[in-house]
Design a protein around this motif. Sequence first.
Motif, PDB file in Angstrom:
ATOM      1  N   SER A  19       0.836  -1.211   0.000  1.00 27.74           N
ATOM      2  CA  SER A  19       0.000   0.000   0.000  1.00 27.74           C
ATOM      3  C   SER A  19       0.871   1.262   0.000  1.00 27.74           C
ATOM      4  CB  SER A  19      -0.942  -0.017   1.212  1.00 27.74           C
ATOM      5  OG  SER A  19      -1.876   1.044   1.143  1.00 27.74           O
ATOM      6  N   ASP A  20       0.699   2.131   0.985  1.00 27.52           N
ATOM      7  CA  ASP A  20       1.444   3.403   1.013  1.00 27.52           C
ATOM      8  C   ASP A  20       2.946   3.207   1.167  1.00 27.52           C
ATOM      9  OD1 ASP A  20      -1.007   4.509   0.856  1.00 27.52           O
ATOM     10  OD2 ASP A  20      -0.820   5.795   2.608  1.00 27.52           O
ATOM     11  N   LEU A  21       3.358   2.037   1.644  1.00 28.70           N
ATOM     12  CA  LEU A  21       4.791   1.785   1.796  1.00 28.70           C
ATOM     13  C   LEU A  21       5.498   1.717   0.449  1.00 28.70           C
ATOM     14  CD1 LEU A  21       4.747  -0.880   4.659  1.00 28.70           C
ATOM     15  CD2 LEU A  21       5.210   1.573   4.821  1.00 28.70           C
ATOM     16  N   ALA A  22       4.737   1.653  -0.644  1.00 25.27           N
ATOM     17  CA  ALA A  22       5.343   1.652  -1.973  1.00 25.27           C
ATOM     18  C   ALA A  22       5.869   3.033  -2.344  1.00 25.27           C
ATOM     19  CB  ALA A  22       4.314   1.200  -3.016  1.00 25.27           C
ATOM     20  N   ILE A  23       5.354   4.083  -1.698  1.00 27.24           N
ATOM     21  CA  ILE A  23       5.757   5.451  -2.042  1.00 27.24           C
ATOM     22  C   ILE A  23       7.259   5.675  -1.851  1.00 27.24           C
ATOM     23  CG2 ILE A  23       5.471   7.884  -1.461  1.00 27.24           C
ATOM     24  CD1 ILE A  23       2.559   7.332  -0.861  1.00 27.24           C
ATOM     25  N   PRO A  24       7.843   5.293  -0.695  1.00 31.72           N
ATOM     26  CA  PRO A  24       9.300   5.491  -0.549  1.00 31.72           C
ATOM     27  C   PRO A  24      10.108   4.770  -1.623  1.00 31.72           C
ATOM     28  CG  PRO A  24       8.305   5.044   1.578  1.00 31.72           C
ATOM     29  CD  PRO A  24       7.255   4.793   0.548  1.00 31.72           C
ATOM     30  N   PHE A  25       9.633   3.604  -2.063  1.00 30.71           N
ATOM     31  CA  PHE A  25      10.352   2.871  -3.105  1.00 30.71           C
ATOM     32  C   PHE A  25      10.243   3.587  -4.451  1.00 30.71           C
ATOM     33  CE2 PHE A  25       9.572  -0.402   0.084  1.00 30.71           C
ATOM     34  CZ  PHE A  25      10.810  -1.018   0.150  1.00 30.71           C
ATOM     35  N   LEU A  26       9.075   4.183  -4.724  1.00 30.76           N
ATOM     36  CA  LEU A  26       8.919   4.969  -5.946  1.00 30.76           C
ATOM     37  C   LEU A  26       9.828   6.197  -5.912  1.00 30.76           C
ATOM     38  CD1 LEU A  26       5.031   4.813  -6.424  1.00 30.76           C
ATOM     39  CD2 LEU A  26       6.768   3.763  -7.885  1.00 30.76           C
ATOM     40  N   VAL A  27       9.910   6.837  -4.739  1.00 29.44           N
ATOM     41  CA  VAL A  27      10.795   7.998  -4.581  1.00 29.44           C
ATOM     42  C   VAL A  27      12.237   7.589  -4.858  1.00 29.44           C
ATOM     43  CG1 VAL A  27      11.749   9.644  -2.918  1.00 29.44           C
ATOM     44  CG2 VAL A  27       9.291   9.218  -2.968  1.00 29.44           C
ATOM     45  N   ALA A  28      12.652   6.460  -4.263  1.00 22.29           N
ATOM     46  CA  ALA A  28      14.029   5.984  -4.456  1.00 22.29           C
ATOM     47  C   ALA A  28      14.295   5.647  -5.919  1.00 22.29           C
ATOM     48  CB  ALA A  28      14.281   4.758  -3.577  1.00 22.29           C
ATOM     49  N   ALA A  29      13.300   5.071  -6.593  1.00 24.48           N
ATOM     50  CA  ALA A  29      13.479   4.706  -7.998  1.00 24.48           C
ATOM     51  C   ALA A  29      13.630   5.941  -8.877  1.00 24.48           C
ATOM     52  CB  ALA A  29      12.276   3.870  -8.467  1.00 24.48           C
ATOM     53  N   TYR A  30      12.753   6.925  -8.675  1.00 25.69           N
ATOM     54  CA  TYR A  30      12.851   8.160  -9.458  1.00 25.69           C
ATOM     55  C   TYR A  30      14.163   8.886  -9.177  1.00 25.69           C
ATOM     56  CZ  TYR A  30       8.242   8.371 -11.657  1.00 25.69           C
ATOM     57  OH  TYR A  30       7.145   8.146 -12.452  1.00 25.69           O
ATOM     58  N   LEU A  31      14.571   8.902  -7.912  1.00 23.20           N
ATOM     59  CA  LEU A  31      15.818   9.571  -7.550  1.00 23.20           C
ATOM     60  C   LEU A  31      17.013   8.890  -8.211  1.00 23.20           C
ATOM     61  CD1 LEU A  31      17.299  11.708  -5.895  1.00 23.20           C
ATOM     62  CD2 LEU A  31      17.305  10.112  -3.956  1.00 23.20           C
ATOM     63  N   ALA A  32      17.026   7.560  -8.190  1.00 19.89           N
ATOM     64  CA  ALA A  32      18.133   6.821  -8.795  1.00 19.89           C
ATOM     65  C   ALA A  32      18.200   7.074 -10.298  1.00 19.89           C
ATOM     66  CB  ALA A  32      17.971   5.325  -8.513  1.00 19.89           C
ATOM     67  N   ILE A  33      17.032   7.060 -10.951  1.00 16.35           N
ATOM     68  CA  ILE A  33      16.998   7.303 -12.401  1.00 16.35           C
ATOM     69  C   ILE A  33      17.484   8.717 -12.719  1.00 16.35           C
ATOM     70  CG2 ILE A  33      15.476   7.545 -14.399  1.00 16.35           C
ATOM     71  CD1 ILE A  33      13.738   5.315 -13.162  1.00 16.35           C
ATOM     72  N   ALA A  34      16.996   9.692 -11.930  1.00 14.06           N
ATOM     73  CA  ALA A  34      17.373  11.093 -12.167  1.00 14.06           C
ATOM     74  C   ALA A  34      18.875  11.297 -11.976  1.00 14.06           C
ATOM     75  CB  ALA A  34      16.585  12.009 -11.232  1.00 14.06           C
ATOM     76  N   LEU A  35      19.420  10.697 -10.914  1.00 14.83           N
ATOM     77  CA  LEU A  35      20.852  10.850 -10.646  1.00 14.83           C
ATOM     78  C   LEU A  35      21.695  10.194 -11.740  1.00 14.83           C
ATOM     79  CD1 LEU A  35      20.979  10.246  -6.781  1.00 14.83           C
ATOM     80  CD2 LEU A  35      21.210  12.422  -8.007  1.00 14.83           C
ATOM     81  N   CYS A  36      21.180   9.132 -12.331  1.00 11.66           N
ATOM     82  CA  CYS A  36      21.902   8.486 -13.430  1.00 11.66           C
ATOM     83  C   CYS A  36      21.813   9.310 -14.716  1.00 11.66           C
ATOM     84  CB  CYS A  36      21.340   7.087 -13.681  1.00 11.66           C
ATOM     85  SG  CYS A  36      21.718   5.883 -12.382  1.00 11.66           S
ATOM     86  N   LEU A  37      20.699  10.016 -14.891  1.00 13.42           N
ATOM     87  CA  LEU A  37      20.502  10.803 -16.100  1.00 13.42           C
ATOM     88  C   LEU A  37      21.378  12.057 -16.127  1.00 13.42           C
ATOM     89  CD1 LEU A  37      16.634  10.617 -16.635  1.00 13.42           C
ATOM     90  CD2 LEU A  37      18.424   9.602 -18.065  1.00 13.42           C
ATOM     91  N   VAL A  38      21.733  12.589 -14.942  1.00  9.37           N
ATOM     92  CA  VAL A  38      22.546  13.811 -14.895  1.00  9.37           C
ATOM     93  C   VAL A  38      23.893  13.600 -15.607  1.00  9.37           C
ATOM     94  CG1 VAL A  38      23.785  15.412 -13.391  1.00  9.37           C
ATOM     95  CG2 VAL A  38      21.432  14.777 -12.856  1.00  9.37           C
TER      96      VAL A  38
END
Length: 257
Positions: A224-243
């Motif tokens: 449920s809501d515990l998926a939100i931190p994992f989504l945040v981590a995934a977006y952050l990892a992708i963004a940091l790789c894209l820089v």
Amino acid sequence: MVIDLGQLETTRIGATMIAAFLASLVECVEALTVVLAVGSVRGWRSALAGCGAALCVLSVIVALLGPALVRIPLHLVQLLVGALILLFGLRWLRKAILRAAGLIPLHDEQAAFEKNSAVMLGFSGGSAGWDRLAFAATFNITMLEGTEVVFIVIALGAGGTGLLLPAGLGAVAALLVVAGLGIALHRPLARVPENTLKFIVGVLLSAFGTFWVGEGAGFLWPGSDLAIPFLVAAYLAIALCLVPACRAQAGAVRVEG
């Protein structure tokens, strides 16, 4: 495994308040830059009056739209506002990635302050009395930035029952923090790491938007809501790789040119 519903609710409320606070902080800093520029050049009475009038209008908008949300099926609200805030977050995140990669200039609040001051000095008519130009300038910038805050508050509040208040409190807290700093410093908040803040907010809004689109479409997120931190981590990892990828791509294009 037993999931503590009380803990889940606390997590959702806390995450909503933090996301609203950070997103609203960005908009408030931008509005404060113009308000300070106008006030220092044209006079504080009219500048602050314009800012206050805009805040009153925005408060009415929140009061009218907030209660109306409870009459709309929750899954439709989640799907609609989730898609909108996902696009909104991705737009912010895209610009933040390009800034971090050096492909577009960093946003400089001090430069914006000086530019607005120079523009206001170019007009005549300023005085210690009522100044319609100062009023209009601060009213418009507060409405412009405040409308985005209202959208964020309503979107975050529509993520579940009872979330509108935490989202509103997060936005109000951001307004009070920026207003307090503005009064204390009496100059633009040039030292606030706004570009880093926009990067973080872009990640948060993208994650929230993805979560709500999934819920609105009937997808059952693991935990449920515990998926939100994992989504945040995934977006952050992708963004940091894209820089670095964008930086390298830009370098290769320059070499070939």
